[in-house]
Design a protein around this motif. Sequence first.
Motif, PDB file in Angstrom:
ATOM      1  N   PRO A  81       0.742  -1.312   0.065  1.00 32.96           N
ATOM      2  CA  PRO A  81      -0.133   0.009  -0.129  1.00 32.96           C
ATOM      3  C   PRO A  81       0.894   1.060   0.269  1.00 32.96           C
ATOM      4  O   PRO A  81       0.410   2.260  -0.317  1.00 32.96           O
ATOM      5  N   HIS A  82       2.146   1.245   0.543  1.00 38.59           N
ATOM      6  CA  HIS A  82       3.140   2.265   0.543  1.00 38.59           C
ATOM      7  C   HIS A  82       3.162   3.053  -0.827  1.00 38.59           C
ATOM      8  O   HIS A  82       3.316   4.130  -0.946  1.00 38.59           O
ATOM      9  N   TYR A  83       2.867   2.269  -2.008  1.00 41.94           N
ATOM     10  CA  TYR A  83       2.917   2.920  -3.526  1.00 41.94           C
ATOM     11  C   TYR A  83       2.059   4.036  -3.565  1.00 41.94           C
ATOM     12  O   TYR A  83       2.281   4.852  -4.316  1.00 41.94           O
ATOM     13  N   TYR A  84       0.929   3.819  -2.771  1.00 39.47           N
ATOM     14  CA  TYR A  84       0.119   4.793  -2.959  1.00 39.47           C
ATOM     15  C   TYR A  84       0.348   6.186  -2.231  1.00 39.47           C
ATOM     16  O   TYR A  84      -0.426   7.328  -2.589  1.00 39.47           O
ATOM     17  N   ARG A  85       1.400   6.104  -1.584  1.00 38.37           N
ATOM     18  CA  ARG A  85       2.093   7.383  -0.853  1.00 38.37           C
ATOM     19  C   ARG A  85       3.336   7.608  -1.815  1.00 38.37           C
ATOM     20  O   ARG A  85       3.506   8.797  -2.165  1.00 38.37           O
ATOM     21  N   ILE A  86       3.994   6.621  -2.155  1.00 35.16           N
ATOM     22  CA  ILE A  86       5.254   6.886  -3.012  1.00 35.16           C
ATOM     23  C   ILE A  86       4.816   7.706  -4.285  1.00 35.16           C
ATOM     24  O   ILE A  86       5.830   8.555  -5.010  1.00 35.16           O
ATOM     25  N   VAL A  87       4.053   7.267  -4.964  1.00 38.14           N
ATOM     26  CA  VAL A  87       3.758   7.652  -6.308  1.00 38.14           C
ATOM     27  C   VAL A  87       3.322   9.240  -6.295  1.00 38.14           C
ATOM     28  O   VAL A  87       4.082   9.964  -6.993  1.00 38.14           O
ATOM     29  N   PRO A  88       2.589   9.682  -5.319  1.00 37.12           N
ATOM     30  CA  PRO A  88       2.259  11.215  -5.399  1.00 37.12           C
ATOM     31  C   PRO A  88       3.597  11.889  -5.028  1.00 37.12           C
ATOM     32  O   PRO A  88       3.730  13.101  -5.222  1.00 37.12           O
ATOM     33  N   GLN A  89       4.281  11.300  -4.053  1.00 34.25           N
ATOM     34  CA  GLN A  89       5.485  12.070  -3.412  1.00 34.25           C
ATOM     35  C   GLN A  89       6.545  12.064  -4.557  1.00 34.25           C
ATOM     36  O   GLN A  89       7.103  13.193  -4.896  1.00 34.25           O
ATOM     37  N   MET A  90       6.805  11.155  -5.313  1.00 31.35           N
ATOM     38  CA  MET A  90       7.900  11.077  -6.446  1.00 31.35           C
ATOM     39  C   MET A  90       7.359  12.025  -7.478  1.00 31.35           C
ATOM     40  O   MET A  90       8.158  12.816  -8.086  1.00 31.35           O
ATOM     41  N   ALA A  91       6.028  12.040  -7.924  1.00 32.36           N
ATOM     42  CA  ALA A  91       5.503  12.813  -9.163  1.00 32.36           C
ATOM     43  C   ALA A  91       5.499  14.243  -8.862  1.00 32.36           C
ATOM     44  O   ALA A  91       5.980  15.019  -9.549  1.00 32.36           O
ATOM     45  N   LYS A  92       5.210  14.597  -7.482  1.00 28.64           N
ATOM     46  CA  LYS A  92       5.239  15.966  -6.941  1.00 28.64           C
ATOM     47  C   LYS A  92       6.511  16.635  -7.184  1.00 28.64           C
ATOM     48  O   LYS A  92       6.828  17.611  -7.473  1.00 28.64           O
TER      49      LYS A  92
END
Length: 370
Positions: free
Chosen positions: A230-241
Amino acid sequence: MSSNEEKFIPKWLAWESTQRCNLNCVHCRCSSDMEAAEGDFTTEEAFKLIDDICEVSQPVMVLSGGEPLMRPDIFEIAEYGTSKGLRMCMATNGTLITDEVCQKMIKADIKMVSLSLDGSTAEIHDDFRACPGAFEGTLRGAETLKRNGIKFLVNSSFTKRNQHDIGECFKLAKKIGATAWYMFMIVPTGRGEEIMNELVSKEDYEEILAWHYEQEKNEDDILMRPTCAPHYYRIVPQMAKAEGADFKRRSLTFSTGGGKGCIAAQTICLIDCFGNLKPCSYFHSSVGNVKQIPFKELWFNSKTFKELRDFSQYKGKCGECEFINVCGGCRARADAVYGDYMAEEPFCNYIPLKTRKRMEKEAAENAPKE
């Protein structure tokens, strides 16, 4: 049906048709082997289970195991599910697939088959599956499915023993014609408890998911999705931002969760081969038995399911995290490690803003006075 009930309805359901299996995988959640339990569902009881599920919704129903192809009536059950409007799928290790099996899949209208492939070579995969020849058997199964025009996806599970091979495993899934590749991060249940020391570290976990993000950014040929991550749903917006990009990834939307990480008891569940209902495939305990209490009653009213749907009750860092609504942490992993499914995700090294501020305040208050 109330608005809250409409929010939480099963969209994906796994039925463990048997625990028997021709392999002996190191991470197996139900410790399957040739001597494992077959379960106690008759064909007619399996039909009734499908009827009961249809009273709530018409989810994707995955015929799982163990190895479902070891159950003689599996295609009768698949056909019945299809006749009731369910999207029937099958999760298999792939080694028992033949042209004859494929024709039965087509007749039963199996929509998707998932194969297990945990390494890009026989040495790596066969070690993980504890069975010489498993790698060749799975590749043979994939080729047979492709020849018969049946869509399949590849599930790949990783621990420290094979995490070095993640990239090559992904390339192989593409090469053999998989529709999707799902990267599983192990939850230590069943035999998985015996390899607790092999679980991917928090730090490597973050790096692997960051690698997945970079791969997915430019990937159009195959759907990618991390599972039990589930961490991916945090990591994606973090990296994209951080790079000023649009963070809407296919893996976040092509999901029974509608864009959320852990969806145990929210839109998914597992029913084992004895009828025990669990929030997901990796939970230790059940909330009741569907042979004794109707599926509808358990789904909407069990205490555990209600608690898992109430994010305000999550504990530790997860309870303080600004990403609680999109991540949630793996509830089964918290249960396996801490014995508390509401505890914080044990394999996440992110410090939420609220936690950070609280720690800074406590440090300032405890600092020596000049």
